[in-house]
Design an enzyme around this catalytic site. Structure first.
Site, PDB file in Angstrom:
ATOM      1  CG  ASN A  98      -2.172   4.322   2.740  1.00 50.84           C
ATOM      2  OD1 ASN A  98      -2.646   3.929   1.682  1.00 50.84           O
ATOM      3  ND2 ASN A  98      -2.531   5.474   3.291  1.00 50.84           N
ATOM      4  CG  HIS A 101      -0.743  -0.497   2.449  1.00 52.73           C
ATOM      5  ND1 HIS A 101       0.276   0.004   3.211  1.00 52.73           N
ATOM      6  CD2 HIS A 101      -1.341  -1.449   3.191  1.00 52.73           C
ATOM      7  CE1 HIS A 101       0.285  -0.646   4.366  1.00 52.73           C
ATOM      8  NE2 HIS A 101      -0.668  -1.518   4.391  1.00 52.73           N
ATOM      9  CG  ASP A 138      -4.904  -3.275   4.161  1.00 55.01           C
ATOM     10  OD1 ASP A 138      -4.763  -4.372   4.748  1.00 55.01           O
ATOM     11  OD2 ASP A 138      -4.400  -2.218   4.585  1.00 55.01           O
ATOM     12  CB  ALA A 154      -7.477  -0.382  11.763  1.00 51.63           C
ATOM     13  N   GLY A 155      -6.741  -0.963   8.195  1.00 51.62           N
ATOM     14  CA  GLY A 155      -7.296  -1.687   7.068  1.00 51.62           C
ATOM     15  C   GLY A 155      -8.476  -0.919   6.502  1.00 51.62           C
ATOM     16  CG  ASP A 201     -10.237   3.177   1.051  1.00 51.17           C
ATOM     17  OD1 ASP A 201      -9.419   4.029   0.627  1.00 51.17           O
ATOM     18  OD2 ASP A 201     -10.243   2.782   2.241  1.00 51.17           O
ATOM     19  CG  HIS A 260      -6.321   3.394   2.958  1.00 52.01           C
ATOM     20  ND1 HIS A 260      -7.586   2.985   3.267  1.00 52.01           N
ATOM     21  CD2 HIS A 260      -5.512   2.780   3.860  1.00 52.01           C
ATOM     22  CE1 HIS A 260      -7.542   2.155   4.287  1.00 52.01           C
ATOM     23  NE2 HIS A 260      -6.290   2.014   4.677  1.00 52.01           N
TER      24      HIS A 260
HETATM   25 ZN   LIG Z   1      -2.952  -4.986   5.565  1.00 48.80          ZN
END
Ligand SMILES: [Zn+2]
Length: 376
Positions: A213, A210, A268, A303-304, A242, A245
């Protein structure tokens, strides 16, 4: 045998208008355009037909988490993402103690051998405390060679990717060990400098976990890991599209800088995906989901996600400047190649598994086929 016709079909050679595709025994037997060889069981009426999505990086969905490696939870996770078009999915573990990780890797290896999932991704514990995101700081470790060996062996070839911070002690050796074991070494959750990141790529790292991030940000005199990963042709970058992020402008920038062929879209996703807002856990960390955004209760780190691949696909086309074939590549062929699955899936081509997604004109999932079976 199934015959699908009337498709706007995305193949490795481009978009085929009025396309047909025939499956046999779970595989794609033939495809073409115009009149199909037999009466179509399904006429798509001009809808898109694209390869099933391949997700490299996912932690859960539908209330099921892969952490703990409970088979029923993993089945829920697989079925949830399949409804959104993902036909090959990697189970991503998060930072934990070695005994727990070894247990989970062993069970997930069996589920990989059984064909339920496409492999295991270790995201931690070999990551930077400075860029830990939602990972449990107490369990973070340097990648000691014996520990790396232990977890790779527990997976007997099913650990397909390891995310690590190369600046940690033994970090570059760990990159080499992961690659020697036939897995993908991914740079992520890292505070590495530009130079150390380049060394990690030279040592064999080929994925950016990612991108942007959980890594040191870009500074014009201290470009850090992001620029090193972005500029190197050997690296494929994961993006979480999404809309939370990453800003859409960053996604467009990455598409221009790296080229769409070097991007793999990932979700993720965590277990709240498709369930809704509420309280959850990721590994051992308490997470609250509000308006679909998952954050640690303590500290508020993202968190994800609660993203699904169809949503990422739409975001790529509608907001990040991808053409439909480019989005197809970033959700199927590229991740399939990274996982070594390109001889089996990741494209609409004869001989490959019949893993298909039907999308309407708004790119909303209409139907999904995995290994020749329509998903419920
Ligand atoms: Zn992850």
């Amino acid at each position: 045998m199934t015959v699908i016709a009337g498709a706007q079909m995305v193949t490795p050679d481009g978009v085929v208008e009025d396309g047909w595709l025939q499956t046999d025994g779970g595989r794609i037997a033939a495809l073409g355009s115009g009149r199909p060889p037999a009466n179509p069981g399904r006429d798509l009426g001009g809808r898109w037909l694209v390869p099933g999505f391949v997700d490299l990086h996912t932690h859960g969905g539908g209330g099921g988490s892969v952490v703990g490696a409970d088979e029923a939870a993993v089945r829920t996770f697989v079925a949830t993402h399949r409804r959104h078009g993902t036909t090959s999915i990697v189970a991503s573990l998060v930072t934990g103690e070695y005994d727990a990780l070894e247990h989970d890797v062993r069970v997930l290896a069996e589920l990989t051998d059984a064909g339920l999932i496409a492999g295991v991704h270790l995201e931690g514990p070999w990551i930077s405390p400075a860029r830990k995101g939602a990972h449990d700081e107490r369990a973070l470790r340097a990648p000691e060679p014996a520990a790396v060996d232990r977890l790779l062996k527990a997976g007997h070839g099913t650990v397909r990717m390891v995310t690590l911070a190369p600046e940690l002690k033994h970090g570059l050796d760990a990159v080499r060990a992961v690659v020697a074991a036939g897995a993908v070494a991914a740079v992520g959750h890292t505070d590495a400098t530009y130079d150390v990141t380049r060394q990690a790529i030279d040592a064999g790292a080929t994925v950016a976990t990612h991108l942007f991030n959980a890594m040191a940000p870009v500074h014009h005199r201290d470009p850090g890991p992001i620029v090193a990963l972005l500029e190197d042709e050997r690296v494929t970058v994961e993006l979480i599209l999404d809309g939370v992020h990453l800003h859409a402008a960053i996604a467009r920038l990455v598409r221009s800088a790296a080229g769409p062929q070097r991007i793999a879209l990932v979700t993720d996703a965590m277990d709240a995906t498709d369930i809704g807002d509420g309280e959850y856990v990721l590994g051992d960390m308490a997470v609250r989901v509000e308006n679909g955004v998952a954050r640690l209760v303590e500290g508020g780190s993202i968190a994800g996600s609660t993203l699904t691949m169809d949503h990422a696909f739409r975001f790529a086309v509608q907001q990040a400047g991808f053409s439909v074939p480019e989005a197809v590549r970033a959700t199927s062929a590229t991740p399939a190649r990274l996982l070594g699955l390109d001889g089996r899936t990741g494209a609409l081509a004869p001989g490959l598994d019949a893993d298909l997604v039907v999308l309407d004109a708004d790119l909303v999932v209409d139907a999904v086929m995995a290994r020749g079976e329509w998903a419920p």
